[in-house]
Write a protein that holds these residues in place. Structure first.
Motif, PDB file in Angstrom:
ATOM      1  N   TYR A  13       0.831  -1.198   0.000  1.00  9.20           N
ATOM      2  CA  TYR A  13       0.000   0.000   0.000  1.00  9.20           C
ATOM      3  C   TYR A  13       0.866   1.247   0.000  1.00  9.20           C
ATOM      4  O   TYR A  13       1.866   1.317   0.727  1.00  9.20           O
ATOM      5  CB  TYR A  13      -0.905  -0.002   1.238  1.00  9.20           C
ATOM      6  CG  TYR A  13      -1.879  -1.161   1.245  1.00  9.20           C
ATOM      7  CD1 TYR A  13      -3.119  -1.054   0.629  1.00  9.20           C
ATOM      8  CD2 TYR A  13      -1.528  -2.375   1.854  1.00  9.20           C
ATOM      9  CE1 TYR A  13      -4.001  -2.125   0.619  1.00  9.20           C
ATOM     10  CE2 TYR A  13      -2.409  -3.445   1.848  1.00  9.20           C
ATOM     11  CZ  TYR A  13      -3.638  -3.323   1.230  1.00  9.20           C
ATOM     12  OH  TYR A  13      -4.505  -4.382   1.217  1.00  9.20           O
ATOM     13  N   LYS A  47      -1.416  -1.105 -11.242  1.00  9.92           N
ATOM     14  CA  LYS A  47      -1.350  -1.562  -9.843  1.00  9.92           C
ATOM     15  C   LYS A  47      -1.087  -3.065  -9.682  1.00  9.92           C
ATOM     16  O   LYS A  47      -1.608  -3.727  -8.792  1.00  9.92           O
ATOM     17  CB  LYS A  47      -2.599  -1.153  -9.077  1.00  9.92           C
ATOM     18  CG  LYS A  47      -2.796   0.360  -9.077  1.00  9.92           C
ATOM     19  CD  LYS A  47      -3.792   0.790  -8.018  1.00  9.92           C
ATOM     20  CE  LYS A  47      -3.748   2.289  -7.826  1.00  9.92           C
ATOM     21  NZ  LYS A  47      -4.023   3.049  -9.066  1.00  9.92           N
ATOM     22  N   GLU A  75      -3.509   3.175  -1.183  1.00 12.86           N
ATOM     23  CA  GLU A  75      -3.833   2.517  -2.452  1.00 12.86           C
ATOM     24  C   GLU A  75      -3.094   1.176  -2.538  1.00 12.86           C
ATOM     25  O   GLU A  75      -1.875   1.129  -2.362  1.00 12.86           O
ATOM     26  CB  GLU A  75      -3.376   3.445  -3.580  1.00 12.86           C
ATOM     27  CG  GLU A  75      -3.924   3.149  -4.944  1.00 12.86           C
ATOM     28  CD  GLU A  75      -5.401   3.499  -5.074  1.00 12.86           C
ATOM     29  OE1 GLU A  75      -6.167   2.550  -5.316  1.00 12.86           O
ATOM     30  OE2 GLU A  75      -5.765   4.690  -4.919  1.00 12.86           O
ATOM     31  N   ASN A  98      -1.288   6.776   0.232  1.00 14.70           N
ATOM     32  CA  ASN A  98      -2.721   7.080   0.231  1.00 14.70           C
ATOM     33  C   ASN A  98      -3.568   5.848   0.545  1.00 14.70           C
ATOM     34  O   ASN A  98      -4.788   5.882   0.433  1.00 14.70           O
ATOM     35  CB  ASN A  98      -3.132   7.635  -1.140  1.00 14.70           C
ATOM     36  CG  ASN A  98      -2.329   8.876  -1.496  1.00 14.70           C
ATOM     37  OD1 ASN A  98      -2.174   9.772  -0.657  1.00 14.70           O
ATOM     38  ND2 ASN A  98      -1.800   8.931  -2.702  1.00 14.70           N
ATOM     39  N   TYR A 122      -1.471  -2.230  -4.196  1.00 17.19           N
ATOM     40  CA  TYR A 122      -0.871  -2.769  -5.412  1.00 17.19           C
ATOM     41  C   TYR A 122      -0.729  -4.282  -5.249  1.00 17.19           C
ATOM     42  O   TYR A 122      -0.190  -4.753  -4.241  1.00 17.19           O
ATOM     43  CB  TYR A 122       0.513  -2.150  -5.639  1.00 17.19           C
ATOM     44  CG  TYR A 122       0.471  -0.735  -6.174  1.00 17.19           C
ATOM     45  CD1 TYR A 122      -0.140   0.288  -5.456  1.00 17.19           C
ATOM     46  CD2 TYR A 122       1.048  -0.426  -7.412  1.00 17.19           C
ATOM     47  CE1 TYR A 122      -0.188   1.581  -5.959  1.00 17.19           C
ATOM     48  CE2 TYR A 122       1.014   0.862  -7.917  1.00 17.19           C
ATOM     49  CZ  TYR A 122       0.396   1.867  -7.190  1.00 17.19           C
ATOM     50  OH  TYR A 122       0.360   3.131  -7.684  1.00 17.19           O
TER      51      TYR A 122
END
Ligand SMILES: *Cc1c(COP(=O)(O)O)cnc(C)c1O
Length: 407
Positions: A41, A365, A46, A44, A48
């Motif tokens: 991560y 990602k 997010e 943010n 992957y």
């Protein structure tokens, strides 16, 4: 540490790295702030999808709960001692590893290249002391990879490559032969040879598994000539190839085997396991290490190995590796899909640049790595499911299609 707690932005961080660090890697434009199981991560949060696992390290999943708990417990009991006192994690890990893989003795190191140094030193001393002063030569494979310290890089048969180039003379005592070519190895053996050293699957060299004939042939050659068979299982070891150790795929046993990457679950540790006969070459004073066998790394490794075995992640690697490899063959522009278990390489034709696929997947990602100009390598955590394989396949397919359209 988290960026926001440090009052830094990603750009600040990149500036610090650019100014202060000696950079030998091409970095992803990505700050890995946290990790869990199949995902990394960013700042943010997010996620992957991680198909490189810190290069085949996080095999039981990133930040595996059992490994994290073992580290936390050990780190507050005793963090470091050197090898004068006995420590409990070290002793229990030694027994667990030797009993599991059927080897007699173990010596702990901190990394893969260090484990290989120990393996090379043990073989050389065994030759010099049991036979004659010049019997320390080792035959290794062209396009192999054994690490970045002087013994290991000298064993790495890639004289034209950045690994050896520009560093002056290599350490003496290495001869290179053709991988998967038994005659080439036979021809390279002389009266001064003491050992043969290979990877069961050449990883950095492009993901080439040893054939059954080659591996069993080398074992036979070593037995006939009184040589030691040294296997570098730094990348293949601990369940990645569908067996606990890759040599088990061939029904043979090495005289010495090196291991590292996956065994620590993310903590730095490496080791060699040896037969009683070879291990006798090391006696007090002949080899040593300050950190090798560190109690925190050993506690992590014991938890990691227990997880790998209890969850039968070797079995999962075999099943998922077969499933994923079969799927990957349907990609456009594929020349060959190679590998063993979840050590998988995909070679593309000349229309496709591997680094473009790597970057394109990253933008979508999915994290994978590239080898040379045409090969992508995937070494995901061994906990992955068919859904993860399907998702990765879709991303790679989309990426290859977008790359081919660009040309
Ligand atoms: C990664 C690797 C090494 C080197 O290990 P380090 O821990 O990076 O020193 C050696 N041999 C093989 C086969 C490897 O894949």
């Amino acid at each position: 540490m988290r960026l926001k707690d440090c009052g830094l932005t990603k750009e600040d961080l990149k500036e610090i790295v650019g100014k202060y660090m000696i950079e030998t890697y091409e970095r992803f434009d990505f700050v890995a702030e946290t990790a869990k199981d199949m995902y990394l991560y960013d700042e943010n949060g997010e996620g992957y999808l991680d198909f490189y696992a810190g290069i085949a390290v996080n095999s039981a999943g990133s930040c595996n709960e059992k490994v994290v708990a073992a580290v936390k417990e050990q780190i507050s009991d005793v963090m470091h001692t050197f090898n004068y006192p006995y420590t409990i994690p070290q002793a229990l890990l030694a027994k667990k590893i030797c009993d599991t893989i059927g080897m007699d003795k173990i010596f702990f190191q901190n990394s893969g290249t260090e484990a290989n140094e120990a393996m090379i030193k043990m073989a050389r001393k065994y030759g010099v002391e049991n036979f004659h002063p010049n019997k320390y030569n080792i035959v290794t494979a062209k396009m192999g990879f054994h690490g970045r310290t002087f013994g290991s890089m000298s064993a790495t048969g890639q004289p034209q490559n950045a690994c050896q180039k520009g560093f002056g003379d290599m350490a003496p005592g290495f001869v290179y032969a053709e991988y998967n070519n038994l005659e080439s190895f036979q021809a390279a053996v002389t009266g001064d040879t003491i050992a043969v050293m290979i990877e069961p699957v050449q990883g950095e060299g492009g993901v080439f598994p040893a054939t059954y004939e080659f591996m069993t042939g080398l074992r036979k050659l070593c037995d006939e000539k009184g040589l030691l068979l040294l296997l570098d299982e730094v990348q293949t070891g601990w369940c990645r190839t569908g067996e606990v150790m890759a040599y088990m795929n061939y029904g043979i046993k090495p005289d010495i085997v090196s291991m590292a990457k996956a065994m620590g679950g993310g903590m730095p540790i490496g080791a060699i396991c040896a037969s009683e006969k070879a291990a006798r070459a090391f006696s007090p004073g002949s080899h040593g290490t300050t950190y090798g066998g560190n109690p925190v790394s050993c506690a992590a490794s014991l938890a990691q190995i227990t997880e790998l075995l209890e969850k039968d992640l070797a079995g999962n690697a075999k099943r998922m590796g077969a499933y994923f490899a079969e799927k990957l063959k349907a990609l456009p522009h594929v020349r060959e899909v190679r590998g063993q278990g979840l050590l998988i390489g995909v070679e593309f034709d000349e229309k496709i640049e591997a680094v473009d696929i790597k970057h394109g997947c990253f933008d979508r990602k999915l994290i994978i790595t590239a080898i040379g100009s045409s090969i992508i390598r995937m070494v995901p955590p061994l906990i992955l499911t068919e859904e993860h394989c399907d998702r990765a396949y879709e991303i790679i397919k989309e990426t290859v299609e977008s790359c081919q359209n660009r040309k």
